[in-house]
Design an enzyme around this catalytic site. Structure first.
Site, PDB file in Angstrom:
ATOM      1  N   ASP A  57       1.492  -5.649 -10.133  1.00  9.51           N
ATOM      2  CA  ASP A  57       0.583  -4.895  -9.278  1.00  9.51           C
ATOM      3  C   ASP A  57       0.859  -5.223  -7.818  1.00  9.51           C
ATOM      4  O   ASP A  57       1.300  -6.331  -7.484  1.00  9.51           O
ATOM      5  CB  ASP A  57      -0.876  -5.259  -9.588  1.00  9.51           C
ATOM      6  CG  ASP A  57      -1.319  -4.781 -10.959  1.00  9.51           C
ATOM      7  OD1 ASP A  57      -0.625  -3.932 -11.544  1.00  9.51           O
ATOM      8  OD2 ASP A  57      -2.362  -5.275 -11.437  1.00  9.51           O
ATOM      9  N   MET A  58       0.554  -4.289  -6.954  1.00  9.50           N
ATOM     10  CA  MET A  58       0.739  -4.492  -5.519  1.00  9.50           C
ATOM     11  C   MET A  58       0.038  -5.762  -5.034  1.00  9.50           C
ATOM     12  O   MET A  58       0.568  -6.509  -4.212  1.00  9.50           O
ATOM     13  CB  MET A  58       0.207  -3.272  -4.753  1.00  9.50           C
ATOM     14  CG  MET A  58       0.315  -3.371  -3.251  1.00  9.50           C
ATOM     15  SD  MET A  58      -0.286  -1.851  -2.461  1.00  9.50           S
ATOM     16  CE  MET A  58      -0.112  -2.275  -0.735  1.00  9.50           C
TER      17      MET A  58
END
Length: 226
Positions: A57-58
């Site tokens: 995930d970012m």
């Protein structure tokens, strides 16, 4: 042009690359011109044959594995699919985690009306398994802008540093599973309270696999920055 030194490169050979992704950087390009800067594009400026194998995930930091060339991408992707790559994360979650070791076995499905959220769904969800082990309980100062159910009278709230092992690899699995058992990861804007920490307190700290060409064991470690 991105330089090799500007990447936190953990390992490289002719078959694969291991890189530390910083929190806040996309793993792969997103939709729109403002979402083209990402770890994969930065890496490809230095290693044009670098190809994505898995994602973070970012908001998550830590170890990411890249293949060099299509054949290595096929081999490594197969290893992930067969669960031959072991991953371990470190997180800080809200509350005192009890019992200290256990499993979360809750099926996950995309929450289409509320994308990009996922949700637990016993009927439609895909099997999803996370193992956890509490490392230690911690206390953090409470902010007036971040209320917690576990607020102590002395102005602190309890948290637990925990090791997480995703047996399956669903999107948002660790974040959703910890939230589902009442211990959301600190700084999680999707499933918890993003005011509780300056970032998502989740870091991919270990990778274990056999080299796709030689079969020799590979073990990579990255200490969490929190």
């Amino acid at each position: 042009m991105t330089s090799n030194s500007s990447l936190d490169l953990v390992y490289q050979d002719d078959c694969l690359l291991v890189v530390n992704k910083p929190a806040g950087l996309l793993a792969v390009p997103g939709r729109g011109v403002d979402k083209q800067d990402c770890l994969s594009s930065r890496l490809q400026q230095v290693f044009p044959d670098a190809l994505i194998v898995h994602r973070l995930d970012m908001s998550t930091s830590g170890l990411m594995l890249f293949a060099r060339g299509a054949e290595m991408q096929r081999r490594l992707s197969h290893m992930f699919h067969e669960r031959e790559v072991k991953k371990r994360y470190v997180a800080i979650v809200s509350g005192k985690l009890e019992p200290e070791t256990g499993e979360v076995n809750l099926p996950i499905v995309a929450d289409w009306p509320n994308r990009p959220l996922r949700k637990i769904d016993a009927e439609l969800g895909k099997p999803s398994l996370t193992r956890y082990r509490a490392v230690r309980a911690e206390a953090r100062g409470i902010s007036e802008h971040s209320p917690f159910d576990g607020l102590r009278a002395n102005g602190f709230f309890e948290t637990t540093r925990v090791e997480l092992e995703p047996v399956t690899g669903r999107t948002h699995q660790l974040r959703l599973h910890m939230s589902a058992i009442g211990h959301p990861i600190l700084g999680d804007a999707l499933y918890g309270d993003d005011a509780a920490a300056p970032r998502l307190m989740l870091h991919a700290t270990e990778l274990d696999l056999l080299h796709p060409l030689t079969g020799s064991p590979l073990h990579f470690v990255s200490s969490p920055p929190f």
